[in-house]
Design an enzyme around this catalytic site. Structure first.
Site, short mmCIF file in Angstrom:
data_model
loop_
_atom_site.label_atom_id
_atom_site.label_comp_id
_atom_site.label_asym_id
_atom_site.label_seq_id
_atom_site.Cartn_x
_atom_site.Cartn_y
_atom_site.Cartn_z
N GLY A 47 0.90 -1.39 -0.12
CA GLY A 47 0.05 0.01 0.11
C GLY A 47 0.86 1.30 0.10
O GLY A 47 1.96 1.28 0.59
N GLN A 52 3.04 9.90 1.39
CA GLN A 52 4.30 9.25 1.55
C GLN A 52 5.33 9.50 0.36
O GLN A 52 6.57 8.95 0.23
CB GLN A 52 4.13 7.51 1.58
CG GLN A 52 3.32 7.12 2.86
CD GLN A 52 3.45 5.78 2.65
OE1 GLN A 52 2.15 4.99 2.24
NE2 GLN A 52 4.31 4.83 3.39
N CYS A 95 5.71 -0.14 7.33
CA CYS A 95 5.44 0.95 6.44
C CYS A 95 6.62 1.40 5.68
O CYS A 95 7.95 1.30 6.35
CB CYS A 95 5.24 2.14 7.51
SG CYS A 95 4.73 3.48 6.80
N LEU A 96 6.48 1.73 4.54
CA LEU A 96 7.60 2.25 3.59
C LEU A 96 8.25 3.43 4.06
O LEU A 96 9.50 3.51 4.03
CB LEU A 96 7.17 2.39 2.27
CG LEU A 96 6.52 0.96 1.54
CD1 LEU A 96 5.96 1.35 0.14
CD2 LEU A 96 7.61 -0.15 1.33
N HIS A 137 -4.73 1.36 7.38
CA HIS A 137 -3.19 2.04 7.50
C HIS A 137 -3.05 3.17 6.60
O HIS A 137 -2.64 4.06 6.94
CB HIS A 137 -2.38 0.82 7.08
CG HIS A 137 -0.68 1.11 7.17
ND1 HIS A 137 0.03 0.67 8.08
CD2 HIS A 137 -0.18 1.83 6.38
CE1 HIS A 137 1.29 1.19 7.68
NE2 HIS A 137 1.04 1.82 6.83
N GLU A 138 -3.61 3.01 5.28
CA GLU A 138 -3.36 3.83 4.20
C GLU A 138 -4.08 5.29 4.50
O GLU A 138 -3.71 6.42 4.34
CB GLU A 138 -3.48 3.48 2.83
CG GLU A 138 -2.72 2.21 2.42
CD GLU A 138 -1.19 2.63 2.53
OE1 GLU A 138 -0.73 3.78 2.62
OE2 GLU A 138 -0.34 1.59 2.68
N HIS A 141 -2.85 7.43 6.99
CA HIS A 141 -1.59 8.21 6.32
C HIS A 141 -2.50 9.62 5.88
O HIS A 141 -1.67 10.71 6.18
CB HIS A 141 -0.82 7.42 5.28
CG HIS A 141 0.08 6.89 5.53
ND1 HIS A 141 1.32 7.31 6.21
CD2 HIS A 141 0.61 5.45 5.33
CE1 HIS A 141 2.04 6.15 6.43
NE2 HIS A 141 1.64 5.19 5.83
#
Length: 172
Positions: A47, A52, A95-96, A137-138, A141
């Site tokens: 994702g 991000q 997480c990236l 999660h996204e 963000h």
């Protein structure tokens, strides 16, 4: 031709901002969707939210398929979680934007989401299991929330401190 974006790492303040709603779905936005998917697959991740990559707009992409399965990308513009199940599910999240850190996070197992698709059409989907975790999660963000916010304050502070130190070291 897709463009790969560098992924923003904590403690960058863009990750703590509430992202702006998207006014219209057009070719420029579709190009951004494709670039975000390419960036996510390249990372590799399941994702990615626009903040991000330093773009504070309400756009997320995701794909929960495994390496050996055909890709099944999902793109959501202005996603809004309408309902969450009472039943919970624990998942080891990463997480990236917080590389090499994972932690178990408990979230609702099922979520119902309204969003605009690639064509700007309003859609509603019920997501279960891993996809439910990813969408939550996204969407977090987009609201300036990170998965580490669900951890104890001590753990979270240790993680943020580590990345703040790294950033300072790189700046020297």
């Amino acid at each position: 031709m897709t463009h790969l974006y560098p992924i923003i790492i904590i403690p960058d303040p863009v990750l703590r901002q509430v992202a702006e709603p998207i006014e219209r779905v057009d070719d420029d936005l579709r190009r951004l969707m494709d670039d975000m998917l390419a960036t996510m697959y390249d990372a590799p991740g399941v994702g990615l939210a626009a903040p991000q990559i330093g773009i504070s707009r309400r756009l997320i992409v995701m794909d929960a398929t495994g390496d050996d399965e055909p890709k099944d990308p999902i793109v959501m513009v202005n996603p809004k979680i309408l309902d969450r199940s009472e039943e919970l599910r624990v998942h080891e999240e990463g997480c990236l934007s917080i590389p090499e850190v994972t932690a178990e996070v408990e979230r609702p197992a099922v979520s119902r989401v309204a969003f605009l698709d690639r064509e700007g059409e309003r859609q509603e989907r019920v997501l279960e299991g891993l996809l439910s975790t990813i969408v939550q999660h996204e969407v977090d963000h987009l609201d300036g929330v990170l998965f580490i916010d669900y951890l104890s304050r001590l753990k979270r502070d240790m993680i943020v401190k580590k990345f703040t130190k790294q950033k300072r070291a790189e700046a020297m």
